[in-house]
Design a protein around this motif. Sequence first.
Motif, PDB file in Angstrom:
ATOM      1  N   VAL A 103       0.861  -1.180   0.000  1.00  0.00           N
ATOM      2  CA  VAL A 103       0.000   0.000   0.000  1.00  0.00           C
ATOM      3  C   VAL A 103       0.894   1.225   0.000  1.00  0.00           C
ATOM      4  O   VAL A 103       1.611   1.483   0.974  1.00  0.00           O
ATOM      5  N   ASN A 104       0.879   1.965  -1.154  1.00  0.00           N
ATOM      6  CA  ASN A 104       1.716   3.180  -1.277  1.00  0.00           C
ATOM      7  C   ASN A 104       3.176   2.881  -0.943  1.00  0.00           C
ATOM      8  O   ASN A 104       3.815   3.546  -0.121  1.00  0.00           O
ATOM      9  N   ASN A 105       3.683   1.873  -1.608  1.00  0.00           N
ATOM     10  CA  ASN A 105       5.084   1.476  -1.430  1.00  0.00           C
ATOM     11  C   ASN A 105       5.417   0.991  -0.016  1.00  0.00           C
ATOM     12  O   ASN A 105       6.591   0.891   0.351  1.00  0.00           O
ATOM     13  N   SER A 106       4.395   0.722   0.751  1.00  0.00           N
ATOM     14  CA  SER A 106       4.612   0.189   2.097  1.00  0.00           C
ATOM     15  C   SER A 106       3.927  -1.176   2.208  1.00  0.00           C
ATOM     16  O   SER A 106       2.922  -1.437   1.544  1.00  0.00           O
ATOM     17  N   THR A 107       4.498  -2.015   3.036  1.00  0.00           N
ATOM     18  CA  THR A 107       3.922  -3.346   3.249  1.00  0.00           C
ATOM     19  C   THR A 107       3.033  -3.313   4.476  1.00  0.00           C
ATOM     20  O   THR A 107       3.477  -2.970   5.582  1.00  0.00           O
ATOM     21  N   VAL A 108       1.780  -3.636   4.257  1.00  0.00           N
ATOM     22  CA  VAL A 108       0.810  -3.662   5.345  1.00  0.00           C
ATOM     23  C   VAL A 108       0.367  -5.120   5.556  1.00  0.00           C
ATOM     24  O   VAL A 108      -0.037  -5.793   4.611  1.00  0.00           O
TER      25      VAL A 108
END
Length: 228
Positions: A103-108
Amino acid sequence: MKWHAVVCSVLIAVSLLTVAACAIPITVYGEGKASVPADVAIIIVSVESSQADGALAQAETEERMNDVIAAVKDAGVADEEIVPGQSSGISSFQSESRICRKVNNSTVCENSTQKASSLQMSTTLRLKGTDQSRIDRVLDAASSVGADAELAGYGLSNSTQAAKEARQNAVVNARENAEEMVDAYGGRLGDLLEVSDYGYPLAQTDYSQGSTAVVVAAYVVATYDMKI
């Protein structure tokens, strides 16, 4: 003569003390078995409910068990062949999973847990006789209304005589064990001082014979005098 009698009495007393001092108690265990033909077939039938509400689950399992009892009775099971009382228990299952996404270059990551439980109820049937066709008929009847049914083994309507035979064999085995122990010490087996049951006789299905035999096992503990 008087002194001679006194001396003899002293020697006899010393002799008795010596003999008594050479008698050592030993304790041994004995095991005995008796194999007899079974005359009872044991069937366990069980039902379950996955209702989340405890009261609903209880009502559903009771209704299903009533259907099972009615079905096996229709198959020829008598009231006295149904063991009074029913056992119940709850089984639970839980699984956990971890799902990750970008999500938006982040791992959730999210953790997910799933839980499930069921209420189980069981009843035991003790059929008179070991006729396989009747056993199969009862198993099919229980399965036809959604129950899990299995032949749990075989038993005896009266195990008194078999238990008596097994106990007698256990006493014989205890004496044999005592004789071996005494022989190892170079002594001589004396009197049996005490014998008692070591637990209660147990009856188990003898599957090794490929038949419906039941083996009753008895255990005793015995104390003997060992003369050395």
